[in-house]
Design a protein around this motif. Structure first.
Motif, PDB file in Angstrom:
ATOM      1  N   ALA A 140       2.097  -5.829   0.801  1.00  0.00           N
ATOM      2  CA  ALA A 140       1.198  -6.898   1.245  1.00  0.00           C
ATOM      3  C   ALA A 140       0.238  -6.397   2.321  1.00  0.00           C
ATOM      4  CB  ALA A 140       2.006  -8.086   1.764  1.00  0.00           C
ATOM      5  N   GLU A 141       0.778  -5.703   3.304  1.00  0.00           N
ATOM      6  CA  GLU A 141      -0.074  -5.219   4.397  1.00  0.00           C
ATOM      7  C   GLU A 141      -1.145  -4.251   3.909  1.00  0.00           C
ATOM      8  OE1 GLU A 141       2.694  -3.585   7.214  1.00  0.00           O
ATOM      9  OE2 GLU A 141       3.029  -5.539   8.175  1.00  0.00           O
ATOM     10  N   LEU A 142      -0.772  -3.387   2.972  1.00  0.00           N
ATOM     11  CA  LEU A 142      -1.707  -2.378   2.474  1.00  0.00           C
ATOM     12  C   LEU A 142      -2.492  -2.835   1.243  1.00  0.00           C
ATOM     13  CD1 LEU A 142       0.666   0.682   2.911  1.00  0.00           C
ATOM     14  CD2 LEU A 142      -1.273   0.044   4.373  1.00  0.00           C
ATOM     15  N   ARG A 143      -2.163  -4.041   0.773  1.00  0.00           N
ATOM     16  CA  ARG A 143      -2.783  -4.586  -0.444  1.00  0.00           C
ATOM     17  C   ARG A 143      -2.630  -3.609  -1.610  1.00  0.00           C
ATOM     18  NH1 ARG A 143      -6.551  -6.671   3.597  1.00  0.00           N
ATOM     19  NH2 ARG A 143      -6.347  -8.923   3.588  1.00  0.00           N
ATOM     20  N   GLU A 144      -1.385  -3.196  -1.801  1.00  0.00           N
ATOM     21  CA  GLU A 144      -1.064  -2.226  -2.846  1.00  0.00           C
ATOM     22  C   GLU A 144       0.101  -2.746  -3.696  1.00  0.00           C
ATOM     23  OE1 GLU A 144      -0.344   1.414  -0.666  1.00  0.00           O
ATOM     24  OE2 GLU A 144      -2.481   1.888  -0.656  1.00  0.00           O
ATOM     25  N   PRO A 145      -0.184  -3.639  -4.640  1.00  0.00           N
ATOM     26  CA  PRO A 145       0.891  -4.203  -5.458  1.00  0.00           C
ATOM     27  C   PRO A 145       1.605  -3.165  -6.327  1.00  0.00           C
ATOM     28  CG  PRO A 145      -1.253  -4.868  -6.297  1.00  0.00           C
ATOM     29  CD  PRO A 145      -1.492  -4.177  -4.993  1.00  0.00           C
ATOM     30  N   HIS A 146       0.973  -2.013  -6.538  1.00  0.00           N
ATOM     31  CA  HIS A 146       1.642  -0.993  -7.347  1.00  0.00           C
ATOM     32  C   HIS A 146       2.943  -0.532  -6.696  1.00  0.00           C
ATOM     33  CE1 HIS A 146      -0.800   1.436  -4.573  1.00  0.00           C
ATOM     34  NE2 HIS A 146       0.128   2.362  -4.720  1.00  0.00           N
ATOM     35  N   ARG A 147       3.058  -0.709  -5.386  1.00  0.00           N
ATOM     36  CA  ARG A 147       4.309  -0.358  -4.700  1.00  0.00           C
ATOM     37  C   ARG A 147       5.476  -1.207  -5.209  1.00  0.00           C
ATOM     38  NH1 ARG A 147       3.854   2.011   0.808  1.00  0.00           N
ATOM     39  NH2 ARG A 147       1.752   2.842   0.965  1.00  0.00           N
ATOM     40  N   VAL A 148       5.203  -2.458  -5.525  1.00  0.00           N
ATOM     41  CA  VAL A 148       6.245  -3.349  -6.037  1.00  0.00           C
ATOM     42  C   VAL A 148       6.660  -2.899  -7.436  1.00  0.00           C
ATOM     43  CG1 VAL A 148       6.848  -5.732  -6.645  1.00  0.00           C
ATOM     44  CG2 VAL A 148       5.419  -5.269  -4.624  1.00  0.00           C
ATOM     45  N   ALA A 149       5.699  -2.566  -8.286  1.00  0.00           N
ATOM     46  CA  ALA A 149       6.018  -2.110  -9.640  1.00  0.00           C
ATOM     47  C   ALA A 149       6.853  -0.837  -9.601  1.00  0.00           C
ATOM     48  CB  ALA A 149       4.737  -1.887 -10.440  1.00  0.00           C
ATOM     49  N   ARG A 150       6.463   0.100  -8.773  1.00  0.00           N
ATOM     50  CA  ARG A 150       7.229   1.355  -8.662  1.00  0.00           C
ATOM     51  C   ARG A 150       8.626   1.099  -8.114  1.00  0.00           C
ATOM     52  NH1 ARG A 150       2.379   4.909  -6.218  1.00  0.00           N
ATOM     53  NH2 ARG A 150       1.186   5.089  -8.133  1.00  0.00           N
ATOM     54  N   TYR A 151       8.707   0.218  -7.134  1.00  0.00           N
ATOM     55  CA  TYR A 151      10.015  -0.135  -6.582  1.00  0.00           C
ATOM     56  C   TYR A 151      10.916  -0.724  -7.665  1.00  0.00           C
ATOM     57  CZ  TYR A 151      13.613  -2.936  -4.457  1.00  0.00           C
ATOM     58  OH  TYR A 151      14.841  -3.492  -4.177  1.00  0.00           O
ATOM     59  N   LEU A 152      10.372  -1.621  -8.470  1.00  0.00           N
ATOM     60  CA  LEU A 152      11.179  -2.241  -9.525  1.00  0.00           C
ATOM     61  C   LEU A 152      11.682  -1.205 -10.526  1.00  0.00           C
ATOM     62  CD1 LEU A 152       9.181  -5.538 -10.148  1.00  0.00           C
ATOM     63  CD2 LEU A 152      11.375  -5.275  -8.956  1.00  0.00           C
ATOM     64  N   GLU A 153      10.861  -0.220 -10.826  1.00  0.00           N
ATOM     65  CA  GLU A 153      11.326   0.865 -11.705  1.00  0.00           C
ATOM     66  C   GLU A 153      12.486   1.618 -11.048  1.00  0.00           C
ATOM     67  OE1 GLU A 153       8.387   3.233 -14.103  1.00  0.00           O
ATOM     68  OE2 GLU A 153       7.023   2.294 -12.647  1.00  0.00           O
ATOM     69  N   ASP A 154      12.356   1.900  -9.765  1.00  0.00           N
ATOM     70  CA  ASP A 154      13.419   2.604  -9.044  1.00  0.00           C
ATOM     71  C   ASP A 154      14.691   1.769  -8.974  1.00  0.00           C
ATOM     72  OD1 ASP A 154      11.676   4.712  -8.639  1.00  0.00           O
ATOM     73  OD2 ASP A 154      11.204   4.161  -6.555  1.00  0.00           O
TER      74      ASP A 154
END
Length: 172
Positions: free
Chosen positions: A103-117
């Motif tokens: 949210a702070e960095l406005r980088e939703p791809h972090r959530v997608a990568r986290y979910l894969e992990d």
């Protein structure tokens, strides 16, 4: 190719997940065949399958009459000592920080990568740690602890997928 045509071809979930997997400063090569595949190589399928797999485990527990939420057998997190259990616990614990960072960095791809992990951590846990008792085996506190761990992973997967606008199926 319009976004509407892409969604019709691969489905809304795959289209959303594939688009959000990349940072806005990264080039996107959209692999149509991968997005349509029902294999562990497809990231959205892999994450959704983890959710469906956990849902199945919890359904099977109910079918076996295991009332793990009642407290009849107390939840003892200290029983979760296996390496894969620890990995899954750590992955679950990372969720709030990932969300804040994304949210702070406005980088939703972090959530997608986290979910894969997280899905990887769950699949590894599932492959090495027996969650449900076999045959006439009695339900033990370790089974209950592992069911609670599964429920926590299920909730985090569902929350993360919902944030991305992707469905969290209970069956696949």
């Amino acid at each position: 190719v319009t976004l509407r045509e892409l969604r019709e071809e691969v489905g809304t979930d795959a289209a959303r997940f594939f688009y959000v997997m990349r940072g806005n400063d990264q080039h996107l090569d959209f692999d149509l065949e991968l997005a349509k595949s029902h294999s562990n190589d497809n990231p959205v399928y892999y994450v959704q399958y983890a959710h469906a797999r956990i849902s199945s485990v919890l359904r099977n527990a109910a079918d076996l009459g295991i009332d793990w939420r009642s407290g009849a057998i107390a939840f003892d997190p200290a029983l979760l000592e296996a390496e894969r259990e620890g990995e899954l616990l750590r992955a679950i614990a990372d969720f709030p920080g990932v969300i804040v960072g994304a949210a702070e960095l406005r980088e939703p791809h972090r959530v997608a990568r986290y979910l894969e992990d997280l899905a990887t951590a769950y699949h590894r846990f599932y492959d090495t740690c027996r969650v449900l008792p076999r045959g006439d085996e009695e339900v033990e506190a370790l089974h209950v602890a592992r069911l609670w761990l599964c429920a926590a992973a299920l909730q985090v997967l569902a929350n993360g997928l919902t944030m991305l606008g992707v469905s969290a199926p209970e069956r696949m």
